[in-house]
Design an enzyme around this catalytic site. Structure first.
Site, PDB file in Angstrom:
ATOM      1  N   LYS A 155       5.548   7.805   0.964  1.00 21.31           N
ATOM      2  CA  LYS A 155       5.053   8.352  -0.304  1.00 21.31           C
ATOM      3  C   LYS A 155       4.479   7.267  -1.216  1.00 21.31           C
ATOM      4  O   LYS A 155       3.971   7.564  -2.278  1.00 21.31           O
ATOM      5  CB  LYS A 155       6.169   9.101  -1.042  1.00 21.31           C
ATOM      6  CG  LYS A 155       6.398  10.497  -0.543  1.00 21.31           C
ATOM      7  CD  LYS A 155       7.291  11.250  -1.516  1.00 21.31           C
ATOM      8  CE  LYS A 155       7.358  12.713  -1.206  1.00 21.31           C
ATOM      9  NZ  LYS A 155       8.168  13.455  -2.177  1.00 21.31           N
ATOM     10  N   ARG A 167      10.052  24.666  -7.753  1.00 20.54           N
ATOM     11  CA  ARG A 167       9.335  24.918  -9.003  1.00 20.54           C
ATOM     12  C   ARG A 167       8.530  26.194  -8.969  1.00 20.54           C
ATOM     13  O   ARG A 167       8.423  26.896  -9.955  1.00 20.54           O
ATOM     14  CB  ARG A 167       8.411  23.743  -9.319  1.00 20.54           C
ATOM     15  CG  ARG A 167       9.115  22.462  -9.651  1.00 20.54           C
ATOM     16  CD  ARG A 167       8.106  21.375  -9.942  1.00 20.54           C
ATOM     17  NE  ARG A 167       7.220  21.157  -8.816  1.00 20.54           N
ATOM     18  CZ  ARG A 167       7.329  20.169  -7.937  1.00 20.54           C
ATOM     19  NH1 ARG A 167       8.286  19.288  -8.075  1.00 20.54           N
ATOM     20  NH2 ARG A 167       6.489  20.049  -6.950  1.00 20.54           N
TER      21      ARG A 167
END
Length: 172
Positions: free
Chosen positions: A42, A94
């Protein structure tokens, strides 16, 4: 010890949405271990050690130290959970867009470690759109992120951006 949960993530950086889930998770179990994943693919903004320190600061600042611990890890998540004797993996979701990835991840984790159950929590509505990626992008463009992170994380982000703008070699 009772029911132990691992709340894993890169936390690069910790957002108020993450903090919301940490606070809420501690009411579901006896101990919450915030597992900070190294996850070099990442390309994190902060080192693993810096992310652990930032989260530990917030855990102390919010008086959560009695039931919350922060540990960095570089292994497979289910191996980390086993090492911590965790029975639960806390995952934040989310929006509907998160569902497919989280479903795949939970299915893989269940196959690898059937004794560890995934539990999904949604952040409070005011944090439902906040992600570490968005926070970093807004910060890079000099936007106001003070509503999305704690003052300490904001300061760390500003200092990191200053170093980057000065050409200092930092993790990206």
């Amino acid at each position: 010890m009772g029911l132990i949960a691992v709340y894993p993530g890169t936390f690069d950086p910790l957002t108020n949405g993450h903090l919301d889930l940490i606070k809420r998770s501690q009411h579901l179990c006896d101990k919450v271990i915030v597992g900070v994943a190294a996850n070099p693919k990442k390309r994190p903004f902060f080192t693993l050690e810096e992310r652990v320190a930032l989260i530990q600061h917030e855990i102390m600042n919010h008086n959560l130290t009695e039931r919350v611990e922060v540990i960095g890890f570089e292994s497979l998540l289910v191996e980390f959970a086993r090492k911590c004797n965790a029975q639960i993996l806390i995952r934040g979701m989310r929006a509907v867009a998160d569902f497919e990835f989280e479903f795949q991840l939970a299915s893989m984790n269940r196959t690898l470690a059937p004794e560890v159950e995934s539990v999904f929590l949604m952040p409070g509505e005011k944090f439902s759109f906040v992600s570490s990626t968005l926070v970093k992008e807004v910060a890079k463009l000099n936007g106001d992120i003070s509503r999305f992170v704690t003052p300490n994380v904001l300061k760390a982000l500003q200092e990191r951006l200053k170093l980057i703008n000065e050409g200092v070699d930092v993790p990206d």
